[in-house]
Design a protein around this motif. Structure first.
Motif, short mmCIF file in Angstrom:
data_model
loop_
_atom_site.label_atom_id
_atom_site.label_comp_id
_atom_site.label_asym_id
_atom_site.label_seq_id
_atom_site.Cartn_x
_atom_site.Cartn_y
_atom_site.Cartn_z
N LEU A 116 -5.59 7.95 -9.40
CA LEU A 116 -5.85 6.69 -8.26
C LEU A 116 -7.33 6.46 -8.18
O LEU A 116 -7.92 5.64 -8.11
CB LEU A 116 -5.47 7.28 -7.14
N SER A 117 -8.14 7.59 -8.48
CA SER A 117 -9.65 7.37 -8.39
C SER A 117 -10.15 6.75 -9.64
O SER A 117 -10.89 5.86 -9.42
CB SER A 117 -10.32 8.77 -8.54
N TYR A 148 0.89 -1.17 -0.02
CA TYR A 148 0.02 -0.01 -0.03
C TYR A 148 0.76 1.06 0.11
O TYR A 148 1.91 1.45 0.69
CB TYR A 148 -1.00 -0.01 1.21
N VAL A 153 -7.95 0.09 -2.35
CA VAL A 153 -8.12 1.09 -1.38
C VAL A 153 -8.15 0.87 -0.16
O VAL A 153 -9.22 0.07 0.22
CB VAL A 153 -8.75 2.44 -1.72
N LYS A 173 -5.92 7.52 3.13
CA LYS A 173 -6.08 6.41 2.19
C LYS A 173 -4.59 5.95 1.56
O LYS A 173 -3.77 6.83 1.43
CB LYS A 173 -6.81 6.99 0.63
N ARG A 174 -4.76 4.55 1.27
CA ARG A 174 -3.47 4.18 0.72
C ARG A 174 -3.97 3.17 -0.33
O ARG A 174 -5.06 2.60 -0.27
CB ARG A 174 -2.68 3.13 1.96
N TYR A 175 -3.01 3.18 -1.19
CA TYR A 175 -3.54 2.18 -2.57
C TYR A 175 -2.41 1.48 -2.88
O TYR A 175 -1.23 1.12 -2.73
CB TYR A 175 -3.71 3.23 -3.65
N ASP A 186 -9.20 3.26 -9.06
CA ASP A 186 -10.05 2.53 -8.22
C ASP A 186 -11.54 2.16 -8.65
O ASP A 186 -11.93 0.96 -8.49
CB ASP A 186 -10.24 3.46 -6.86
N GLU A 205 -7.77 2.39 4.20
CA GLU A 205 -7.33 3.66 5.08
C GLU A 205 -6.51 3.27 6.28
O GLU A 205 -6.98 2.40 7.10
CB GLU A 205 -8.37 4.39 5.53
#
Length: 137
Positions: free
Chosen positions: A60-61, A34, A71, A78-80, A64, A73
């Protein structure tokens, strides 16, 4: 998930192939953990000095929305990470220090009694936070 599959998803949904998107996806493929948006921006800045948070967040959005990345949290941020390569139902152990994950193939939802007429479950998420062996040392 891998870069080729992710780029195919983008193309199939009508989004342009750009070097920034490809480099961003390659970052996730390389890191296998992440990442925060800030970590993504810092990693991409050497390649794209004028890159903004807006561009990072927009991509990123999109990733997602297309289920290319996952994603979570941690500590209010927020972490990806790349979506898992496995299609079987599982959850994750997540290291709070390095962000690496490990699959958990047990689902607590199997223990939750939900009456069909009382509540309709559309999805769930189960994550366990702690420290991996490397970070505990």
């Amino acid at each position: 998930m891998n870069v080729i599959t992710a780029m195919e998803i983008l193309r199939a949904k009508g989004y342009k192939h750009t070097d920034k998107r490809k480099d961003l996806l390659e970052l996730f493929a390389k890191e296998k953990r992440y990442l925060t948006a800030k970590e993504v921006l810092e990693a991409m800045k050497p390649l794209y000095p004028g890159l903004s948070f807006d561009t990072i967040y927009r991509n990123l959005s999109l990733f997602d929305e297309l289920e290319i990345i996952e994603v979570t949290e941690l500590e209010g941020e927020k972490r990806y990470r790349f979506g898992c390569a496995t299609n079987d139902h599982h959850h994750h152990l997540i290291c709070l220090t390095c962000g690496k994950t490990k699959h958990v193939h047990v689902c607590p939802m199997n223990e939750v009694a939900v009456k069909k007429n009382d509540f309709y479950v559309t999805g769930h998420k189960f994550e366990v936070y702690g420290y991996c062996a490397n970070c505990m040392e």
